[in-house]
Scaffold this motif. Sequence first.
Motif, PDB file in Angstrom:
ATOM      1  N   GLY A 121      15.632  61.523  33.282  1.00  0.00           N
ATOM      2  CA  GLY A 121      16.909  61.206  32.343  1.00  0.00           C
ATOM      3  C   GLY A 121      18.233  61.596  33.167  1.00  0.00           C
ATOM      4  O   GLY A 121      19.180  61.998  32.613  1.00  0.00           O
ATOM      5  N   TYR A 122      18.410  61.081  34.391  1.00  0.00           N
ATOM      6  CA  TYR A 122      19.365  61.206  35.208  1.00  0.00           C
ATOM      7  C   TYR A 122      20.238  60.175  34.860  1.00  0.00           C
ATOM      8  O   TYR A 122      20.142  58.830  35.188  1.00  0.00           O
ATOM      9  N   GLU A 123      21.253  60.255  33.926  1.00  0.00           N
ATOM     10  CA  GLU A 123      22.287  59.349  33.298  1.00  0.00           C
ATOM     11  C   GLU A 123      23.025  58.329  34.629  1.00  0.00           C
ATOM     12  O   GLU A 123      22.948  57.162  34.349  1.00  0.00           O
ATOM     13  N   PRO A 124      23.227  58.859  35.463  1.00  0.00           N
ATOM     14  CA  PRO A 124      23.982  57.989  36.548  1.00  0.00           C
ATOM     15  C   PRO A 124      22.962  56.851  36.948  1.00  0.00           C
ATOM     16  O   PRO A 124      23.463  55.833  37.459  1.00  0.00           O
ATOM     17  N   ALA A 125      21.767  57.069  36.872  1.00  0.00           N
ATOM     18  CA  ALA A 125      20.538  56.081  37.383  1.00  0.00           C
ATOM     19  C   ALA A 125      20.943  54.725  36.284  1.00  0.00           C
ATOM     20  O   ALA A 125      20.232  53.741  36.622  1.00  0.00           O
ATOM     21  N   ASP A 126      20.999  55.078  35.205  1.00  0.00           N
ATOM     22  CA  ASP A 126      21.285  53.786  34.070  1.00  0.00           C
ATOM     23  C   ASP A 126      22.002  52.578  34.716  1.00  0.00           C
ATOM     24  O   ASP A 126      21.545  51.623  34.510  1.00  0.00           O
ATOM     25  N   TYR A 127      23.093  53.090  35.445  1.00  0.00           N
ATOM     26  CA  TYR A 127      23.783  51.722  35.994  1.00  0.00           C
ATOM     27  C   TYR A 127      23.266  51.257  36.922  1.00  0.00           C
ATOM     28  O   TYR A 127      23.117  50.107  37.105  1.00  0.00           O
ATOM     29  N   TYR A 128      22.475  51.968  37.733  1.00  0.00           N
ATOM     30  CA  TYR A 128      21.699  51.338  39.009  1.00  0.00           C
ATOM     31  C   TYR A 128      20.492  50.787  38.582  1.00  0.00           C
ATOM     32  O   TYR A 128      20.157  49.747  39.462  1.00  0.00           O
ATOM     33  N   VAL A 129      20.075  50.894  37.438  1.00  0.00           N
ATOM     34  CA  VAL A 129      18.897  50.016  36.858  1.00  0.00           C
ATOM     35  C   VAL A 129      19.357  48.605  36.792  1.00  0.00           C
ATOM     36  O   VAL A 129      18.923  47.719  37.085  1.00  0.00           O
ATOM     37  N   TYR A 130      20.509  48.906  36.143  1.00  0.00           N
ATOM     38  CA  TYR A 130      21.120  47.486  35.739  1.00  0.00           C
ATOM     39  C   TYR A 130      21.767  46.826  37.032  1.00  0.00           C
ATOM     40  O   TYR A 130      21.360  45.484  37.184  1.00  0.00           O
ATOM     41  N   ARG A 131      22.502  47.419  37.870  1.00  0.00           N
ATOM     42  CA  ARG A 131      22.668  46.884  39.302  1.00  0.00           C
ATOM     43  C   ARG A 131      21.847  46.160  40.019  1.00  0.00           C
ATOM     44  O   ARG A 131      21.742  45.281  40.537  1.00  0.00           O
ATOM     45  N   SER A 132      20.591  47.261  40.174  1.00  0.00           N
ATOM     46  CA  SER A 132      19.621  46.471  41.020  1.00  0.00           C
ATOM     47  C   SER A 132      18.923  45.443  40.386  1.00  0.00           C
ATOM     48  O   SER A 132      18.388  44.535  41.129  1.00  0.00           O
ATOM     49  N   LEU A 133      18.723  45.040  38.983  1.00  0.00           N
ATOM     50  CA  LEU A 133      18.308  44.045  38.375  1.00  0.00           C
ATOM     51  C   LEU A 133      19.433  42.721  38.581  1.00  0.00           C
ATOM     52  O   LEU A 133      18.903  41.585  39.071  1.00  0.00           O
ATOM     53  N   MET A 134      20.644  42.918  38.566  1.00  0.00           N
ATOM     54  CA  MET A 134      21.592  41.923  38.499  1.00  0.00           C
ATOM     55  C   MET A 134      21.858  41.653  40.030  1.00  0.00           C
ATOM     56  O   MET A 134      22.264  40.340  40.320  1.00  0.00           O
ATOM     57  N   ASP A 135      21.388  42.315  41.015  1.00  0.00           N
ATOM     58  CA  ASP A 135      21.408  41.954  42.495  1.00  0.00           C
ATOM     59  C   ASP A 135      20.411  40.908  42.798  1.00  0.00           C
ATOM     60  O   ASP A 135      20.153  40.317  43.946  1.00  0.00           O
ATOM     61  N   ARG A 136      19.203  40.746  41.939  1.00  0.00           N
ATOM     62  CA  ARG A 136      18.151  39.738  42.044  1.00  0.00           C
ATOM     63  C   ARG A 136      18.764  38.320  42.197  1.00  0.00           C
ATOM     64  O   ARG A 136      19.622  38.087  41.362  1.00  0.00           O
ATOM     65  N   ASP A 137      18.004  37.412  42.739  1.00  0.00           N
ATOM     66  CA  ASP A 137      18.321  35.926  42.656  1.00  0.00           C
ATOM     67  C   ASP A 137      18.040  35.371  41.169  1.00  0.00           C
ATOM     68  O   ASP A 137      18.996  34.596  40.737  1.00  0.00           O
ATOM     69  N   THR A 138      17.086  35.672  40.668  1.00  0.00           N
ATOM     70  CA  THR A 138      16.660  35.318  39.286  1.00  0.00           C
ATOM     71  C   THR A 138      16.084  36.338  38.595  1.00  0.00           C
ATOM     72  O   THR A 138      15.507  37.288  39.169  1.00  0.00           O
ATOM     73  N   LEU A 139      16.475  36.206  37.154  1.00  0.00           N
ATOM     74  CA  LEU A 139      15.993  37.255  36.166  1.00  0.00           C
ATOM     75  C   LEU A 139      15.213  36.402  34.867  1.00  0.00           C
ATOM     76  O   LEU A 139      16.037  35.618  34.521  1.00  0.00           O
ATOM     77  N   ASP A 140      14.282  36.980  34.464  1.00  0.00           N
ATOM     78  CA  ASP A 140      13.679  36.356  33.201  1.00  0.00           C
ATOM     79  C   ASP A 140      14.271  36.961  32.172  1.00  0.00           C
ATOM     80  O   ASP A 140      15.199  37.941  32.398  1.00  0.00           O
ATOM     81  N   THR A 141      13.977  36.570  31.100  1.00  0.00           N
ATOM     82  CA  THR A 141      14.244  37.084  29.756  1.00  0.00           C
ATOM     83  C   THR A 141      14.121  38.565  29.529  1.00  0.00           C
ATOM     84  O   THR A 141      14.995  39.338  29.201  1.00  0.00           O
ATOM     85  N   HIS A 142      13.106  38.929  29.785  1.00  0.00           N
ATOM     86  CA  HIS A 142      12.698  40.766  29.841  1.00  0.00           C
ATOM     87  C   HIS A 142      13.361  41.280  30.716  1.00  0.00           C
ATOM     88  O   HIS A 142      13.822  42.380  30.105  1.00  0.00           O
TER      89      HIS A 142
END
Length: 140
Positions: A86-107
């Motif tokens: 439940g560490y709130e600052p990690a929420d942004y890093y979940v997003y950021r680490s996914l957006m740093d990928r080359d491709t993302l599926d819908t899920h």
Amino acid sequence: MKTQPFLKYAVLILIVAATLSCTKETWINNDGTEVSKITHTALDSIKFAVVEYGDTAAFKELTSLYEEKKNFNFYPYALVMAKWYGYEPADYYVYRSLMDRDTLDTHLRNIAAKYFQKAVENGDTAAIAEMRKTNAAKQK
């Protein structure tokens, strides 16, 4: 919940990866016997502290290492901190680490959007700045 089994497998993979990344040092004593010692890298110790203990200082260090080089998959660690601890600052890093990928599926895009929204709602300054920047670009 769909992500729960994923987390179990992610932790298992992290533990196996940490074990495999250990190095075995071997040397010969003066009496001719072989001595070996298994060592862990500092990065492995930081990752372990994040997963096992939800160590926020270790997570901040891991965040810095990721932002500097982006040479490892940061997503599972951010997800563990956000979801399990439940560490709130990690929420942004979940997003950021996914957006740093080359491709993302819908899920994964949906997961990224969910955690980005959570970060904005929690008042994360980086998320809010990114949201304002995106909104300003859309208005042009």
